[in-house]
Design a protein around this motif. Sequence first.
Motif, PDB file in Angstrom:
ATOM      1  N   ILE A 184     -81.368  -4.423  31.834  1.00  0.00           N
ATOM      2  CA  ILE A 184     -80.895  -5.522  32.657  1.00  0.00           C
ATOM      3  C   ILE A 184     -79.496  -5.914  32.212  1.00  0.00           C
ATOM      4  CG2 ILE A 184     -81.272  -7.975  33.184  1.00  0.00           C
ATOM      5  CD1 ILE A 184     -84.225  -7.461  33.184  1.00  0.00           C
ATOM      6  N   VAL A 221     -86.903 -11.414  38.654  1.00  0.00           N
ATOM      7  CA  VAL A 221     -85.858 -10.533  39.221  1.00  0.00           C
ATOM      8  C   VAL A 221     -86.527  -9.327  39.868  1.00  0.00           C
ATOM      9  CG1 VAL A 221     -83.991 -11.195  37.697  1.00  0.00           C
ATOM     10  CG2 VAL A 221     -85.504  -9.351  37.005  1.00  0.00           C
TER      11      VAL A 221
ATOM     12  N   ILE B 205     -77.875 -13.457  35.149  1.00  0.00           N
ATOM     13  CA  ILE B 205     -78.877 -12.580  35.787  1.00  0.00           C
ATOM     14  C   ILE B 205     -79.214 -13.108  37.178  1.00  0.00           C
ATOM     15  CG2 ILE B 205     -81.319 -11.872  35.634  1.00  0.00           C
ATOM     16  CD1 ILE B 205     -80.882 -11.547  32.581  1.00  0.00           C
ATOM     17  N   ARG B 208     -76.161 -12.136  39.453  1.00  0.00           N
ATOM     18  CA  ARG B 208     -76.052 -10.703  39.753  1.00  0.00           C
ATOM     19  C   ARG B 208     -77.202 -10.199  40.605  1.00  0.00           C
ATOM     20  NH1 ARG B 208     -73.767 -10.992  34.724  1.00  0.00           N
ATOM     21  NH2 ARG B 208     -75.791 -10.864  33.683  1.00  0.00           N
ATOM     22  N   ASN B 209     -78.374 -10.815  40.469  1.00  0.00           N
ATOM     23  CA  ASN B 209     -79.539 -10.343  41.215  1.00  0.00           C
ATOM     24  C   ASN B 209     -79.851 -11.207  42.433  1.00  0.00           C
ATOM     25  OD1 ASN B 209     -80.828  -8.042  39.451  1.00  0.00           O
ATOM     26  ND2 ASN B 209     -80.152  -9.623  38.029  1.00  0.00           N
ATOM     27  N   SER B 214     -84.672 -16.781  37.403  1.00  0.00           N
ATOM     28  CA  SER B 214     -85.127 -15.819  36.400  1.00  0.00           C
ATOM     29  C   SER B 214     -85.557 -16.583  35.153  1.00  0.00           C
ATOM     30  CB  SER B 214     -84.018 -14.817  36.067  1.00  0.00           C
ATOM     31  OG  SER B 214     -82.930 -15.469  35.460  1.00  0.00           O
TER      32      SER B 214
END
Lengths: 221, 221
Positions: A184, A221, B205, B208-209, B214
């Motif tokens: 990740i 995610v 995270i 980006r996702n 998350s």
Amino acid sequence: MTKPTLAVIGGTGEEGSGLALRWAADGYSVLIGSRSRERAVAAAAELKSMLPPELPARISGDSNAGAAAAADVIVLSVPYSSQTGILEQIRAGCQGKTVVSVVVPLKPPRVSRVWRPQGGSAAEEAQGFLGGEARVVAAFQNISATHLKELDHTVDCDILVTGDDSTAKETAIELARAAGMRGIDAGPLSNSSVSEGLTAVLIGINIRNKVKGSGIRITGV
Amino acid sequence: MTKPTLAVIGGTGEEGSGLALRWAADGYSVLIGSRSRERAVAAAAELKSMLPPELPARISGDSNAGAAAAADVIVLSVPYSSQTGILEQIRAGCQGKTVVSVVVPLKPPRVSRVWRPQGGSAAEEAQGFLGGEARVVAAFQNISATHLKELDHTVDCDILVTGDDSTAKETAIELARAAGMRGIDAGPLSNSSVSEGLTAVLIGINIRNKVKGSGIRITGV
């Protein structure tokens, strides 16, 4: 696409050799690097014997400097206390390449207490030492070495990958997949202070809960 | 055993009010603290209206200082930039008590980059400011506030609890359970640099996702 040749510096150690075995089983050519070329050759032969016989076993051993020079991607899996000395041996061979730091800075005897080296993290110190021509990423800090060599064992841990070069991070994420794990993107190399520090937290969790291999998963995610 | 009365300082914010609602739903008496007593009273009334009518709704509002003084356990849920000013208001009320810091140090605009305050972590700075008579623990840094107020929503995230007093850590672990989560002893208060820093990693995270919440789970325990 041809797979890059990997050098695993410190590949005679428990974590380095476990990762090397998994990568070789996935079809990568792996060079085991060690201070002693003889020990590297012996470790490579042992790993080769652990691979299923139907696989082409592309594992060989060399000195740290020789392995780094001959590889496309260098994985640094050494004790933090040896890092600088070993980086000196491999500096030339790392130029222009991706360097995956697996190093965890720990300060014995209190290894369950987060300790941060002067440069922020071991990976940032490696980047500083190797210079801008090497693309350092940090990854694989939080996995337990215990079951790595059991190829069908599922490692219940995600791999936080930090770095300042996105292609280098993609390489590390692919190496996580090749070893049976989920990589990740966890941000810039300066975030490696957290992924490295998490290892001390996990060691403490292991001790308090009498387990050997606690890990982390990113949810949502 | 009688449940301690909780003060949630910054309890008008999204995360503080979500936690307060969950604790009230579990039977805790909760005092919402805010700089403005009127806003605290209004927020308490709104939270009360969200609880199932069959529950005794023990939520009320007060000034930060008043809420801290009247509570047994103080939960600090404020922006890092306000921390010192608010600690000055509640210092007297925190003496001899457990203080649970939910604070995350972030440095805008780069909130997905780990940033560590001078004192090591927000929680360590709070401990230094409040003095040894307050037992500071850090917890709840990594949860998303998004779904906290949906009482039947399972928060897919473990709570890393750090602190130097084991009874205070047990209190925070019980508060995690009461809010529907698993609290895990993550070591001394100095390890809070990692649990606080993880939040910046999770924000990155999320970005980006393209997700909102998350989180992390500890595996293998």
